[in-house]
Each structure stands twice: as C-alpha cells, then as structure tokens.
Design a protein around this motif. Structure first.
Motif, short mmCIF file in Angstrom:
data_model
loop_
_atom_site.label_atom_id
_atom_site.label_comp_id
_atom_site.label_asym_id
_atom_site.label_seq_id
_atom_site.Cartn_x
_atom_site.Cartn_y
_atom_site.Cartn_z
N THR A 186 32.40 26.10 50.00
CA THR A 186 31.06 25.70 49.57
C THR A 186 30.07 25.98 50.71
O THR A 186 30.40 25.80 51.88
CB THR A 186 31.01 24.21 49.20
N PRO A 227 40.95 20.95 45.58
CA PRO A 227 40.87 22.00 46.61
C PRO A 227 42.22 22.27 47.27
O PRO A 227 42.48 23.40 47.69
CB PRO A 227 39.84 21.45 47.60
N TYR A 229 35.04 25.59 42.94
CA TYR A 229 34.62 24.18 43.05
C TYR A 229 33.83 23.71 41.84
O TYR A 229 33.61 22.51 41.67
CB TYR A 229 33.80 23.97 44.32
N TRP A 261 35.76 19.57 49.82
CA TRP A 261 36.29 20.88 49.45
C TRP A 261 36.64 21.73 50.67
O TRP A 261 37.78 22.20 50.82
CB TRP A 261 35.31 21.63 48.55
#
Length: 594
Positions: A303, A275, A256, A318
């Motif tokens: 994340t 993503p 990310y 994400w």
C-alpha cells in the motif's frame, strides 16, 4: 483501476471506506498520559483535523489519521527546521484543497506572489538516480479494442513510452490469459481479440517493455484463488515458447482491496484474504514462475504510504505483515508495487492537485524505511519500486482529468517519483472512456466529462443534468498525452537525474543529463495567471548557447518547439505551462567552475 463502463459499481464501492472511519477503541488519556508532548501534539492534530477533516481524510485515505500525524509531528516538533518542513510540505497541500480558485493568491508561497522573478538552479554534479530502460509507461487493458488500432504503436513511440502494463488493473485478477477472456463476466469483460499475443505485438512495435499482472484472485475454473501453475504456464508460453522476454511480473493487482479491510473491488477467491496469506502465496507463485525462467523479476503489492489502507492496524497492517512474511524467502521478490491517485472525487482542486506532488519524497522515504524495518536493510537497497498506476483522482474522473492541469500534474508526478528513486511509473491509462465526474466551475477547462486516458475512445456519457456528451474522435490526444511527451524528453534510458531547485513553489523543475552529454531541463509553471521570469543557474555544465525549447500550455493544440542559439539572461515561462529546454554543451570537471 477499472474499466469505465463494465466495473462502474465496483468503482463506486471502492472508497466507501472513506466514509466509515471508526473511532479509536482506546481512550486518548490512556494513549498519551505518559507523554505530554504527544498529548499537546494530539490537541494540535484535532484542531488541524476539525478545520480540514474532509480534505485530509479524502486526500490521504487514512482510518486513524492520528496514528500517522502525531508521531510525525512529534518527530518534526523536536527540530525547528523540521517543523518548518512540515509547514511547507503538508500545510500548502491541505490549504490548496480548501482554496480551489484560480487567482495567483492560491499559491502557497507568499513571496512567489509578490515577485515574478525565479531562480532555477540545476546541478549536474549532484546525481540522484539513473533512468532505467522501462522508466515511464502506460497501462493498457484487455477490454480496450482501440489498443489494436494501427496508429497506436507510432503514437506511443512518439511520446517516449518505455513500458506497457497488461491486462489492465483489476481485470488482471479476473483474467484467463489462455482464452483472453474474464472468468467472471459479471465482474467485467475482455475482448478475446485483445489477447496476450495482440498486446505483445503492440509492445514490440512500440519498443516498450511489457509488465504483466498475473491473476492472483481467481483460478481459471472460478472455484478458488489464482494458482501458481497457471501463472507459470504464462511465463513458459511467453518466454520459453515465444521468446517474448517478459521480465516484469506482478502478483495480483490491488490485492488489499479484496475485502480484508471492508472495501472490496478486487476479486480474491482465496479462503483467507489476509496479507500473510497473500505474501505466502507470492512466495509460491515466485518459485513456480522462476522455475520456468529464473531471469524474470517478481513484484509484490504494497500500500502506498499515507494512502488507505496504509496505517490501518486492525485486523493487520498490510505492508508490515507482507514484508515480515517475506522473510521466509526474501529473494522471492525483486520489486514492490504501489499505486497513487492524488485525490478522491468531489474534492478535486487544481491548486491542490498541483501541490500534491510535494508528498512524493515523503511517501518514498516512508516506503523504503518500512522495507528496511520489516524485511531487511539489504532488501530496502535491493528492491526496486514500481508505481504501476497513477493519475489525479481515485475513481469517477471529472473534467480535471481531461484538462491542461492534469498534464502539468502528470509531468511533476512522474518525474518526482523517479527523482525520489522509483524505477518505473505507469500512467493509468491509454484509453478509458467518458465519465460524468466532477465538472465544477472551480476547475480549469471546458469539458463536461472526465477520462483517465491519454487518448479518447470516442465514447459518450450522460451527465448529471441529463445531457449526453461525446468525446472527440477515437485516438484524439488529451492534454496528458502531450504532458507525457514532454516527460519523455527528459526520461531517456541511461540518463541521470540531477539535483534541481526553484526559488518559488509555483515553479517545479526537473533535470536530467542525457547519455550524449546534453542537459534536459523541465520547468512547470503551476500558477494559472502569472508569467515568471526565470534565471537559470546551471552548475557543473557549460552550455554552448544552442539547443531546443519545447512548450505546451494554454491554448496549445500540441507541443511547439524552436531552436535557440542564445538564451537571454531570463526566460519567460507562461502561466499553466510546461517547457523543456535541451541544452547543448559539456560537463565541467571536478575542479572546474562555471
């Protein structure tokens, strides 16, 4: 995470996003006009943020904090008990960052300051989790020449290291495992002598499970993104040709951070940085790698909840996007990966760091809920959680990283993740190097440099005042080394984490029942000044009065221990200390009481 010298520029770029917080593009009126409760809570949030804006934003790395805080406040507001939970779980952590003095008044628990008596309760009839054979580990790196020192396997084995991660954070997305070198030397180097074979030699001598991060970011020619067949070739080399039995394989590091959200520290030469593209490629990597060895386990990068870029919806969320995309082949992955660094540089405080671990159960709960909602409830039960990087500060480490405080944090950090259900937690890192980070006098300790490592590498750094400071000789343990060793007393393969509580927030307690029936209890005193008198209530376990006590704290040059034959009614726990008690005894039956 990055090598101390070669990726200095990337480190400073890593969290530029913390200072680029866009204003919502929609009006508050439009957002909350149909819900007065939400509007009221938004007002509370703004008061809250205006008072603690810098602390919150640097602590949680959230772009639109209101999108996280308001729904959480609404949920908790509906219940008095839950509202109290909010005050206990969030407010002390924030207030601690604003009050970094070392007086006992820095404790968020007022009652704890008026009395030095503590009740610690351990309940062996409340099993929470079983310790895996690779539960606690350390990050290693292809640029760490000292990894090959003869003393390293013994030093790692002594403290109970069960996993070793390679080839080292962001280096992984720039690494050619066949040559042992980096693809783009300008983005960081590697020592060809510290190659995969050399790493495996250390892992085998240590008795640690290897965790390998394959190169997602770049192919070996440097002309595009990482290729599944290059990763599959690594699996073949390790597990088929050399019988290394490498079980855990991560697809990329902090993907990310590839520029999709603006900030870029991770190499990613794929045309699309989204993503969705990442998840689709993870499926392809998994198919190619499992075709070589079906027994391996594949990890996907998510994340960490409440940490940037978690909560960012534009251009895409994400976690939600990755998990939704994995519905195409849910069995492609076996574990999810998150990284957690508790603070940002310049905003460190000792009390804030030591209270930050209260966030961990909420982060784990949120992560499990996301997997359930965005992939499937079955996946939320099946997928393991690996925290393959953690430490006290996200970059530019200062004196806190080399102080006793970071050792206390390490123990509470690692045990809290495991207690909350993580299968693996890996400290960043073994050797790293000296940094000229935060040396504020408000922080505990006397060093004038920072270092993420458990061990010194003997490097030097020039401080902001122009002075050059040099670390102790190579492989000198920092306090975190001893903290890790104390964690190792509890984290034994097959041990059961059991319920434990303390009556004051200055005291953290963790407990496991070992496979041989012994009970291991860790007591952490987070107060820098107060000696606590601890009364132990061991439910479901009958101690026979004998055992061993291990302690590390102020002025300790190492861990001290003593055998005991009969503990008193109360135990004195010194300021800023960790104490492990290993009790001999036996478990009580279902109908038996202490």
């Amino acid at each position: 995470m990055f090598f101390a010298e070669e990726n200095q520029l990337n480190e400073y770029a890593r969290h530029i996003h913390s200072y680029l917080l866009p204003i919502p593009s929609y009006s508050i009126y439009e957002k909350y006009s149909n819900n007065l409760v939400d509007f009221f809570l938004w007002l509370l949030y703004n008061i809250f943020e205006s008072a603690f804006e810098n602390v919150i934003r640097h602590k949680f790395h959230i772009i639109r904090l209101e999108d996280v805080v308001v729904p959480k406040l609404r949920q908790m507001f509906l219940s008095v008990g839950a509202a109290m939970t909010l005050c206990v779980a969030i407010a002390p952590s924030v207030m601690a960052d604003k009050n970094s003095d070392h007086s006992s008044n820095s404790s968020p628990n007022t009652a704890a300051n008026s009395s030095n008596s503590v009740l610690v309760t351990v309940n062996t009839k409340d099993p929470l989790a079983t310790i895996s054979p690779s539960a606690i580990g350390v990050n290693t790196a292809a640029w760490d020449q000292n990894l090959l020192d003869k003393s390293i396997p013994k030093m790692l084995k002594t403290i109970g290291v069960e996993a070793l991660r390679f080839p080292g954070g962001s280096t992984a997305d720039n690494y050619n495992w066949e040559t042992g070198t980096t693809i783009d030397a300008n983005a960081g180097g590697a020592d060809p002598n510290v190659n995969f074979n050399a790493f495996m030699n250390v892992a085998k001598k240590t008795g640690a499970s290897p965790i390998i991060t394959v190169n997602y970011g770049s192919n070996f020619s440097g002309t595009g993104g990482g290729e599944p067949q290059e990763a599959a070739a690594w699996v073949k080399y390790a597990n088929i040709l050399h019988h290394d039995h490498v079980e855990y394989w991560e697809i990329g590091n902090e993907v990310y951070g590839n520029g999709f959200y603006g900030a870029q520290w991770e190499i990613d030469l794929h045309h699309s940085k989204s993503p969705q593209t990442y998840a689709q490629n993870v499926i392809q990597f998994s198919k190619a790698m499992k075709a070589v060895d079906p027994k391996i386990q594949i990890g996907v990068v998510l994340t960490c909840p409440f940490n940037w870029p978690w909560g960012v919806k534009t251009p895409a969320d994400w976690n939600k996007t990755v998990l939704n995309t994995l519905k195409q082949d849910p069995d492609a992955v076996n574990f999810v990966i998150v990284h957690w660094y508790a603070q940002n540089p310049g905003n460190e405080s000792d009390s804030g760091l030591l209270s930050s671990t209260s966030q961990i159960p909420l982060m784990m709960s949120e992560l499990r809920q996301e997997i359930s909602n965005d992939l499937s409830p079955a996946a939320a039960k099946r997928l393991k959680v690996f925290v393959t990087e953690t430490n006290s500060v996200s970059y530019n480490p200062g004196k806190q990283t080399t102080s006793l405080v970071n050792a206390l944090f390490l123990d509470d950090d690692m045990l809290s993740w495991l207690q909350s259900g993580a299968a693996n937690v890996d400290w960043w890192d073994l050797h790293n190097g000296a940094f000229a980070g935060n040396t504020s006098s408000s922080l505990y300790g006397n060093t004038t440099y920072g270092d993420y490592g458990l061990l010194s590498n003997g490097s030097s750094v020039t401080t902001s005042s122009g002075n050059t400071v040099t670390e102790p000789p190579v492989n000198t343990p920092f306090p975190t080394y001893y903290g890790f060793e104390l964690a190792g007393d509890l984290v034994k393969p097959g041990a059961t984490i059991v319920g434990s509580t303390a009556s004051v927030s200055d005291i953290a307690v963790h407990a496991t029942q070992l496979r041989d029936g012994k009970l291991a209890v860790m007591i952490i005193n987070k107060n820098p000044n107060k000696v606590y008198q601890v009364s132990l209530d061991l439910k479901g376990f009958r101690p026979n009065g004998t055992g061993i006590e291990y302690t590390y704290g102020e002025k300790s040059s190492g861990i001290t221990y003593q055998h005991f034959h009969q503990l008193g009614k109360t135990i004195s726990v010194q300021p800023y200390s960790v104490t492990d008690f290993i009790f001999n005894g036996s478990s009580l039956g279902k109908n038996q009481t202490n």
